[in-house]
Structures are given as C-alpha cells and as structure tokens.
Design a protein around this motif. Structure first.
Motif, PDB file in Angstrom:
ATOM      1  N   GLU A   2      -1.708  13.072  -1.426  1.00 44.92           N
ATOM      2  CA  GLU A   2      -2.392  11.482  -1.018  1.00 44.92           C
ATOM      3  C   GLU A   2      -2.488  10.399  -3.000  1.00 44.92           C
ATOM      4  N   LEU A   3      -2.614   9.156  -2.685  1.00 47.00           N
ATOM      5  CA  LEU A   3      -3.640   8.599  -3.358  1.00 47.00           C
ATOM      6  C   LEU A   3      -4.604   8.290  -3.119  1.00 47.00           C
ATOM      7  N   ARG A   4      -5.462   8.494  -3.693  1.00 46.39           N
ATOM      8  CA  ARG A   4      -7.483   7.494  -3.176  1.00 46.39           C
ATOM      9  C   ARG A   4      -7.908   6.849  -4.639  1.00 46.39           C
ATOM     10  N   ILE A  55      -8.398   3.072 -10.859  1.00 45.27           N
ATOM     11  CA  ILE A  55      -8.202   4.190 -11.200  1.00 45.27           C
ATOM     12  C   ILE A  55      -7.546   5.241  -9.489  1.00 45.27           C
ATOM     13  N   TYR A  56      -6.149   5.289  -9.788  1.00 42.23           N
ATOM     14  CA  TYR A  56      -5.708   5.893  -8.357  1.00 42.23           C
ATOM     15  C   TYR A  56      -5.953   7.407  -8.519  1.00 42.23           C
ATOM     16  N   LEU A  57      -6.038   7.941  -7.729  1.00 42.09           N
ATOM     17  CA  LEU A  57      -6.308   9.640  -7.976  1.00 42.09           C
ATOM     18  C   LEU A  57      -4.888  10.236  -7.425  1.00 42.09           C
ATOM     19  N   ALA A  58      -4.258  11.285  -8.108  1.00 44.71           N
ATOM     20  CA  ALA A  58      -3.381  11.742  -7.066  1.00 44.71           C
ATOM     21  C   ALA A  58      -3.725  13.426  -6.587  1.00 44.71           C
ATOM     22  N   MET A  59      -3.363  13.201  -5.553  1.00 46.60           N
ATOM     23  CA  MET A  59      -4.148  13.777  -5.151  1.00 46.60           C
ATOM     24  C   MET A  59      -3.168  15.543  -4.338  1.00 46.60           C
ATOM     25  N   LEU A 101       4.498   7.101  -3.965  1.00 39.50           N
ATOM     26  CA  LEU A 101       3.258   6.640  -3.363  1.00 39.50           C
ATOM     27  C   LEU A 101       2.985   5.314  -3.396  1.00 39.50           C
ATOM     28  N   LEU A 102       2.840   5.504  -4.920  1.00 39.62           N
ATOM     29  CA  LEU A 102       2.351   4.227  -6.098  1.00 39.62           C
ATOM     30  C   LEU A 102       3.217   3.761  -5.355  1.00 39.62           C
ATOM     31  N   ASP A 103       3.866   3.446  -5.760  1.00 40.73           N
ATOM     32  CA  ASP A 103       5.613   2.436  -5.098  1.00 40.73           C
ATOM     33  C   ASP A 103       5.530   1.205  -3.939  1.00 40.73           C
ATOM     34  N   ASN A 104       4.789   2.644  -2.738  1.00 41.49           N
ATOM     35  CA  ASN A 104       4.973   1.572  -1.521  1.00 41.49           C
ATOM     36  C   ASN A 104       3.948   0.924  -1.138  1.00 41.49           C
ATOM     37  N   MET A 105       2.635   1.935  -1.770  1.00 41.75           N
ATOM     38  CA  MET A 105       1.553   0.715  -2.204  1.00 41.75           C
ATOM     39  C   MET A 105       1.303  -0.495  -2.600  1.00 41.75           C
ATOM     40  N   LEU A 106       2.096  -0.390  -3.104  1.00 37.66           N
ATOM     41  CA  LEU A 106       2.237  -1.432  -4.815  1.00 37.66           C
ATOM     42  C   LEU A 106       3.237  -2.636  -2.835  1.00 37.66           C
ATOM     43  N   ILE A 107       4.241  -2.132  -2.654  1.00 37.94           N
ATOM     44  CA  ILE A 107       5.275  -3.060  -2.115  1.00 37.94           C
ATOM     45  C   ILE A 107       4.370  -3.521  -1.567  1.00 37.94           C
ATOM     46  N   ASN A 108       3.558  -2.409  -0.511  1.00 39.48           N
ATOM     47  CA  ASN A 108       2.546  -2.924   0.544  1.00 39.48           C
ATOM     48  C   ASN A 108       1.642  -4.120   0.683  1.00 39.48           C
ATOM     49  N   ALA A 113       6.302  -6.927  -9.328  1.00 41.19           N
ATOM     50  CA  ALA A 113       7.019  -6.056 -10.162  1.00 41.19           C
ATOM     51  C   ALA A 113       5.984  -5.063 -11.343  1.00 41.19           C
ATOM     52  N   LEU A 114       5.841  -4.114 -11.679  1.00 39.02           N
ATOM     53  CA  LEU A 114       4.587  -2.962 -12.111  1.00 39.02           C
ATOM     54  C   LEU A 114       6.059  -2.669 -13.544  1.00 39.02           C
TER      55      LEU A 114
END
Length: 166
Positions: A2-4, A55-59, A101-108, A113-114
């Motif tokens: 998960e990303l937090r 900052i997003y934590l990769a968990m 997960l980050l891609d999906n979050m940014l799309i949502n 563009a990133l």
C-alpha cells in the motif's frame, strides 16, 4: 502493498533513507566528500519536502520499505522528484508494484502526466523507468560546473552533441 501519505511522525524512518538516496547519487558521480549528505541534511530535506510536496510511503506488511516524493504543478502534472526502496527489498518487484499503485492513484486524481529526472550515470534507474512506462523524452537538462573537481571524463552523445556524462 500500500501507499500511505507521510507525515512528521515518520521523520526518523524516512530521513536516513533520504541520506542513502542522496549519497548513492554522490557515489555514482564521485562527488567530493563535502557534498555528501548527513543525517542533519536528510532531516532538513524531509521537513522541506513535507512543506513543498507529498511524501508517499511504500508499505509492505506494515513495514515502510521506501518512499516516493512528488510535487504537483499546473495542467494536472506531477513530478516524481525522488523514489527510494530499501536495498533489502530491491530486485523483488516491489518497486514496480509500488509504482503501479502510484500510477493508479495519479490516474484517479486526473493527473495528466508524470515527469522524472534521472542522472545519465544512473543506468539502472533509466532502465527501471523505461520498464514502467516512462517512454517520452521530455527535456534535457544541461549542467555547467564551477567546481572543476565535479567535471567528468565519460561522455555521451545525445541528438548529435557530445556531453560529459554526469
């Protein structure tokens, strides 16, 4: 996985990762010792990042295995300023999984563009980013050194021009 979103309570976990990330780049470029990052500088950077971006934590299994640092700008664009996965979690597909997960979050969030900058000496990062879909050459950043100790000898040809490979 998960990303937090990160907050100040993770300073003692993320700051040493920032130091490792920054010093990895210093090692790649053979920078003089005074340019290397200290834990104090890592903590300052952490505090600055919390104010300027996200900052997003990769968990993984409730353990922090790394982080993304992003800044957002106009036209619904985002900049992946830094990505770090702890060494013991690398080469297991977790960085790619976190990036998905980050891609999906940014799309949502309707990000269009990133963008990411990579130093030319960091071939493994270039390969990683290509594998996960970064396939547009957006910008070439040039550098002029005033400290001659930072000058490099290796070169690379880009678009018919010869540059020193930093």
């Amino acid at each position: 996985m998960e990303l937090r979103i990160c907050d100040s309570k993770y300073k003692d976990i993320v700051s040493p990762m920032i130091v490792e990330l920054m010093n990895y780049h210093r090692k790649l470029t053979k920078a003089p010792e005074e340019y290397w990052c200290t834990i104090e500088k890592g903590e300052q950077t952490f505090n600055s990042w919390l104010k300027e971006g996200n900052i997003y934590l990769a968990m993984e299994d409730r353990d922090v295995i790394g982080f993304f640092y992003l800044e957002f700008g106009g036209d619904n664009a985002a900049w992946l300023e830094d990505l770090y996965i702890l060494k013991k979690y690398r080469k297991k597909g977790l960085g790619k999984k976190a990036m998905s997960l980050l891609d999906n979050m940014l799309i949502n969030e309707n990000v269009t563009a990133l963008f990411v900058d990579v130093i030319p000496r960091n071939i493994s990062a270039i390969e990683f980013y290509r594998e996960i879909g970064f396939d547009h050459l957006n910008m070439i950043q040039l550098r002029k050194n005033y400290d001659s100790r930072l000058n490099k000898k290796d070169s690379v040809e880009i678009l018919g021009y010869n540059f020193k490979k930093y």
